[in-house]
Every structure is written in C-alpha cells, then in structure tokens.
Design an enzyme around this catalytic site. Structure first.
Site, PDB file in Angstrom:
ATOM      1  N   ILE A 182       0.823  -1.211   0.000  1.00 12.76           N
ATOM      2  CA  ILE A 182       0.000   0.000   0.000  1.00 12.76           C
ATOM      3  C   ILE A 182       0.862   1.268   0.000  1.00 12.76           C
ATOM      4  O   ILE A 182       0.471   2.297  -0.563  1.00 12.76           O
ATOM      5  CB  ILE A 182      -1.026  -0.004   1.164  1.00 12.76           C
ATOM      6  CG1 ILE A 182      -2.139   1.002   0.896  1.00 12.76           C
ATOM      7  CG2 ILE A 182      -0.377   0.262   2.503  1.00 12.76           C
ATOM      8  CD1 ILE A 182      -2.950   0.727  -0.336  1.00 12.76           C
ATOM      9  N   LYS A 234      -5.491   1.911   8.025  1.00 16.78           N
ATOM     10  CA  LYS A 234      -6.568   1.125   8.609  1.00 16.78           C
ATOM     11  C   LYS A 234      -6.184  -0.344   8.595  1.00 16.78           C
ATOM     12  O   LYS A 234      -5.429  -0.735   7.709  1.00 16.78           O
ATOM     13  CB  LYS A 234      -7.896   1.351   7.884  1.00 16.78           C
ATOM     14  CG  LYS A 234      -7.880   1.220   6.360  1.00 16.78           C
ATOM     15  CD  LYS A 234      -7.514  -0.034   5.649  1.00 16.78           C
ATOM     16  CE  LYS A 234      -8.155  -1.321   5.983  1.00 16.78           C
ATOM     17  NZ  LYS A 234      -7.836  -2.369   4.930  1.00 16.78           N
ATOM     18  N   ASP A 254     -10.154  -7.304   6.908  1.00  9.10           N
ATOM     19  CA  ASP A 254      -9.213  -6.271   6.449  1.00  9.10           C
ATOM     20  C   ASP A 254      -9.863  -5.428   5.346  1.00  9.10           C
ATOM     21  O   ASP A 254      -9.912  -4.204   5.466  1.00  9.10           O
ATOM     22  CB  ASP A 254      -7.889  -6.903   5.990  1.00  9.10           C
ATOM     23  CG  ASP A 254      -6.912  -5.847   5.520  1.00  9.10           C
ATOM     24  OD1 ASP A 254      -6.098  -5.381   6.342  1.00  9.10           O
ATOM     25  OD2 ASP A 254      -6.975  -5.445   4.340  1.00  9.10           O
ATOM     26  N   SER A 263      12.035   0.764   6.665  1.00  5.44           N
ATOM     27  CA  SER A 263      11.566  -0.542   6.215  1.00  5.44           C
ATOM     28  C   SER A 263      12.762  -1.468   6.208  1.00  5.44           C
ATOM     29  O   SER A 263      13.883  -1.031   5.928  1.00  5.44           O
ATOM     30  CB  SER A 263      11.001  -0.409   4.785  1.00  5.44           C
ATOM     31  OG  SER A 263       9.929  -1.278   4.574  1.00  5.44           O
ATOM     32  N   ARG A 264      12.529  -2.749   6.525  1.00  4.50           N
ATOM     33  CA  ARG A 264      13.670  -3.667   6.560  1.00  4.50           C
ATOM     34  C   ARG A 264      14.129  -4.001   5.145  1.00  4.50           C
ATOM     35  O   ARG A 264      15.287  -4.301   4.920  1.00  4.50           O
ATOM     36  CB  ARG A 264      13.292  -4.948   7.314  1.00  4.50           C
ATOM     37  CG  ARG A 264      12.955  -4.679   8.779  1.00  4.50           C
ATOM     38  CD  ARG A 264      12.187  -5.817   9.374  1.00  4.50           C
ATOM     39  NE  ARG A 264      11.014  -6.149   8.567  1.00  4.50           N
ATOM     40  CZ  ARG A 264      10.162  -7.108   8.852  1.00  4.50           C
ATOM     41  NH1 ARG A 264      10.333  -7.860   9.907  1.00  4.50           N
ATOM     42  NH2 ARG A 264       9.115  -7.337   8.081  1.00  4.50           N
TER      43      ARG A 264
HETATM   44  P1  NAP Z   1       2.490  -5.546   3.346  1.00  2.75           P
HETATM   45  O1  NAP Z   1       2.944  -5.136   1.990  1.00  2.75           O
HETATM   46  O2  NAP Z   1       2.443  -6.988   3.654  1.00  2.75           O
HETATM   47  O3  NAP Z   1       3.308  -4.867   4.520  1.00  2.75           O
HETATM   48  C1  NAP Z   1       3.796  -3.548   4.490  1.00  2.75           C
HETATM   49  C2  NAP Z   1       5.210  -3.532   5.014  1.00  2.75           C
HETATM   50  O4  NAP Z   1       5.203  -3.696   6.419  1.00  2.75           O
HETATM   51  C3  NAP Z   1       6.068  -4.666   4.482  1.00  2.75           C
HETATM   52  O5  NAP Z   1       6.595  -4.343   3.244  1.00  2.75           O
HETATM   53  C4  NAP Z   1       7.119  -4.835   5.569  1.00  2.75           C
HETATM   54  O6  NAP Z   1       8.209  -3.993   5.266  1.00  2.75           O
HETATM   55  C5  NAP Z   1       6.414  -4.354   6.814  1.00  2.75           C
HETATM   56  N1  NAP Z   1       6.071  -5.525   7.641  1.00  2.75           N
HETATM   57  C6  NAP Z   1       5.265  -6.558   7.303  1.00  2.75           C
HETATM   58  N2  NAP Z   1       5.159  -7.444   8.319  1.00  2.75           N
HETATM   59  C7  NAP Z   1       5.913  -6.936   9.314  1.00  2.75           C
HETATM   60  C8  NAP Z   1       6.214  -7.379  10.617  1.00  2.75           C
HETATM   61  N3  NAP Z   1       5.697  -8.505  11.107  1.00  2.75           N
HETATM   62  N4  NAP Z   1       7.026  -6.625  11.383  1.00  2.75           N
HETATM   63  C9  NAP Z   1       7.520  -5.471  10.910  1.00  2.75           C
HETATM   64  N5  NAP Z   1       7.272  -5.007   9.659  1.00  2.75           N
HETATM   65  C10 NAP Z   1       6.469  -5.725   8.892  1.00  2.75           C
HETATM   66  O7  NAP Z   1       1.015  -4.963   3.631  1.00  2.75           O
HETATM   67  P2  NAP Z   1       0.158  -3.859   2.853  1.00  2.75           P
HETATM   68  O8  NAP Z   1      -0.736  -4.521   1.852  1.00  2.75           O
HETATM   69  O9  NAP Z   1       0.996  -2.729   2.404  1.00  2.75           O
HETATM   70  O10 NAP Z   1      -0.811  -3.433   4.061  1.00  2.75           O
HETATM   71  C11 NAP Z   1      -0.341  -2.664   5.140  1.00  2.75           C
HETATM   72  C12 NAP Z   1      -1.537  -1.982   5.781  1.00  2.75           C
HETATM   73  O11 NAP Z   1      -2.202  -1.210   4.776  1.00  2.75           O
HETATM   74  C13 NAP Z   1      -2.577  -2.967   6.322  1.00  2.75           C
HETATM   75  O12 NAP Z   1      -3.085  -2.492   7.549  1.00  2.75           O
HETATM   76  C14 NAP Z   1      -3.660  -2.972   5.255  1.00  2.75           C
HETATM   77  O13 NAP Z   1      -4.933  -3.184   5.817  1.00  2.75           O
HETATM   78  C15 NAP Z   1      -3.572  -1.558   4.726  1.00  2.75           C
HETATM   79  N6  NAP Z   1      -4.069  -1.460   3.348  1.00  2.75           N
HETATM   80  C16 NAP Z   1      -3.664  -2.338   2.375  1.00  2.75           C
HETATM   81  C17 NAP Z   1      -4.215  -2.267   1.100  1.00  2.75           C
HETATM   82  C18 NAP Z   1      -3.822  -3.207  -0.021  1.00  2.75           C
HETATM   83  O14 NAP Z   1      -4.436  -3.144  -1.112  1.00  2.75           O
HETATM   84  N7  NAP Z   1      -2.847  -4.092   0.137  1.00  2.75           N
HETATM   85  C19 NAP Z   1      -5.165  -1.269   0.801  1.00  2.75           C
HETATM   86  C20 NAP Z   1      -5.500  -0.349   1.792  1.00  2.75           C
HETATM   87  C21 NAP Z   1      -4.959  -0.455   3.053  1.00  2.75           C
HETATM   88  P3  NAP Z   1       9.738  -4.471   5.547  1.00  2.75           P
HETATM   89  O15 NAP Z   1       9.781  -5.971   5.475  1.00  2.75           O
HETATM   90  O16 NAP Z   1      10.515  -3.805   4.465  1.00  2.75           O
HETATM   91  O17 NAP Z   1      10.019  -3.941   6.907  1.00  2.75           O
END
Ligand code: NAP
Length: 303
Positions: free
Chosen positions: A11, A87, A165, A33-34
C-alpha cells in the site's frame, strides 16, 4: 512539512508514495523498512534510528500491518511526532485507545485513517441519507485476496483480521453515512482449516442491514452497498465511488486514486489545527463480529 513513511510494502508503493509526491503539504523525507526503499529518499531499517537521526521530521505515517504497528506507533508518539495510521488502526481496540491517550498527553496529532471514507461519493451518500429512515441495507464486499494481498500470510494469522481487512472499509463507510448507528446482532465466520482468521463472513446488524464479505472472489470485484429508505433506494458502488439513486447514476466514477491524497490533505489540516481524528466505530463492529460470531471451518487456503 516533512514526513516519514514506515513499512514500504504494497500500500505504501501503490498509494502513499504517489499521494505524497503529488501533495502540496508534505515532503517525503525518510522511509523506514527492513527491505523497501523509495528512490531519492533517505532510508532507515529501524524506526528508532530514524527518530534519533531526523528530529526535523515532525510526522510519521505507518503502513505496516496492524500486528507490528503498536510498538512503532508508541515510539513515534513518545518521540513527540504526529502519527498517521493505516486502517485498521491497530490489532486491538485497547491498544488504539492507549495510543490516543498517549498522543493527547504528548500534545501531538493522531489520525486513524479510513481511506474508503474519502471515496468520491461517500459525502454525497451521507447527505442524501440525512433525515431519511433506512428500512434495510445490503453490503456485498467480495474481492480476491491473491490480487490485493499477494503472499501476505499475516492477513490470515491471529490478529490479521482476514476478510475483515477489506470488510472494515465497508464498515467505515457504513458508520460514516448512516443517519443513525447500527449495532451488530449476529455473525457467521468461515475460517480455512489451516488459518487463524476468517476468509468469509456474513453479518447481521440492527436496522435491517446485512453484509456479505468474501476474500475468494475471482474476476470482477464487488464493493457495493444498497439501502432501501422511506424515500427511495440508494446504492454506493465501487467502494463508495459511484452513487446511484433509484437505479440512476447520480455522482462519481470507477476511480479510487483520490482517496489517499484526501487522507494526506486531512492530516495536514489536523496537524495545522492541533487536532486529532480517531473514530473507532468500524473497528468496534469488527470486534463485535469476532465476539458474537459463529465459527465454521472451510477448505484450506494457500496463496
Ligand atoms: P504488506 O505489503 O504486507 O506490509 C507492508 C510492510 O510492512 C512490508 O513491506 C514490511 O516492510 C512491513 N512488515 C510486514 N510485516 C511486518 C512485521 N511482522 N514486522 C515489521 N514489519 C512488517 O502490507 P500492505 O498490503 O501494504 O498493508 C499494510 C496496511 O495497509 C494494512 O493495515 C492494510 O490493511 C492496509 N491497506 C492495504 C491495502 C492493499 O491493497 N494491500 C489497501 C488499503 C490499506 P519491511 O519488510 O521492508 O520492513
């Protein structure tokens, strides 16, 4: 104003970075970010290092999944920075209440965002419903988890919320537009046998409102809400971006790109005005669904 983004994943890349690049209010000054970085922006791998090295950055926006979010959010607030949360704003209601209290004590802004509330037709839908009586409502929120959350095992872990979610986006619109609030009466939750969070849910609310959430939809995605009122029918389609009254298109289009620019504009106003915005009503309904929900076991799910 300078801002840092934490959690450069799906996101952040899809929405936060483009919204910040186009924003007249914000300069993306650092990322944490890691693994992820943004070209041309100073990057850190740990929040504490960024907070120590960059006292000039007054605001931090968290794009992490909800489970690891609290520790980072607490560190940001203790460092006296303003905080913006994707969110859902946390893994539990209690931890978000604790963050709100801490922000208050620190005298900084906290914004628990709901991007779907910024969809193009949500304000018009709220205006149309004002003063009317909702007789029944039907929410259909069906999307493909493999498309929107590819390989994200966290979403099916305990606390990852599963289909809630995306479902909480529908509930964020519902709690924004209805003239009178609803409460959850019953829920049926479908848990894959190999996962700890539901892949589908059917909810029943007061005022005749029902919801059908499903993460297994392939092909066209459905993010629709339909309401029968004492003065006609209203439908919000495309996740709150298209408004129909009595079957006729009234406002909006199939475009979701305006939501995140609107969130960052609101955050800029909150910071300037010294205010916070933390409406937890959508999360209360999700917590109630987990409290009251009947659990069904369904087929294993693999990404
Ligand atoms: P994601 O790509 O899986 O995670 C975002 C980043 O968070 C990862 O790249 C990782 O970065 C870090 N991360 C993940 N797990 C972690 C952990 N256990 N400990 C520490 N860092 C961690 O998720 P996303 O889809 O972007 O979603 C993130 C948030 O945005 C959620 O709350 C989701 O509900 C919201 N959201 C998502 C979307 C969508 O379409 N995907 C849409 C609207 C809102 P590093 O590994 O580089 O640290």
């Amino acid at each position: 104003m300078k801002i840092a983004l934490v959690g450069i994943g799906k996101i952040a890349r899809d929405q936060h970075v483009p919204a910040l690049e186009a924003s007249p209010d914000w300069e993306l000054a650092a990322t944490v970010s890691r693994h992820g970085t943004v070209e041309g922006v100073e990057s850190f791998t740990a929040p504490a290092a960024m907070l120590d090295a960059r006292p000039d950055i007054g605001t931090v926006s968290l794009c992490l999944p909800p489970l690891p979010r609290y520790a980072v959010a607490e560190a940001v607030l203790r460092a006296g920075r303003h905080l913006m949360l994707e969110k859902p704003p946390g893994a539990t209601l209690a931890e978000v209440h604790a963050l709100c209290d801490l922000a208050d004590r620190q005298g900084v802004t906290i914004y628990a965002t709901w991007h779907s509330r910024m969809a193009m037709a949500v304000a018009a839908a709220k205006d149309w419903l004002a003063g009317k009586t909702v007789r029944e409502g039907r929410i259909t929120w069906r999307e493909d988890v493999r498309k929107w959350h590819p390989g994200q095992d966290w979403i099916f872990a305990a606390g990852g919320m599963g289909v809630f979610d995306p479902g909480i986006n529908a509930l964020s619109i519902l709690t924004e537009i209805l003239p009178e609030p609803v409460r959850l009466l019953a829920a049926d939750l479908d848990f894959p046998a190999n996962r700890q969070a539901p892949i589908a849910a059917r909810l029943r609310f007061s005022r005749g409102v029902e919801a059908d959430f499903d993460f297994r939809q392939e092909g066209p995605q459905t993010w629709d809400m339909e309401f029968q009122t004492d003065a006609g029918r209203m439908a919000l389609r495309m996740g709150g971006n298209r408004l129909e009254i009595d079957g006729r298109h009234r406002q909006g289009a199939d475009d979701i790109m305006g939501e995140y620019p609107a969130l960052y504009a609101r955050m800029a106003r909150l910071v300037s005005d010294g205010k916070s915005d933390t409406d937890l009503a959508p999360m209360v309904l999700v917590a109630d669904a987990f409290t009251l929900g009947r659990r069904n076991t369904v087929a294993d799910f693999q990404f």
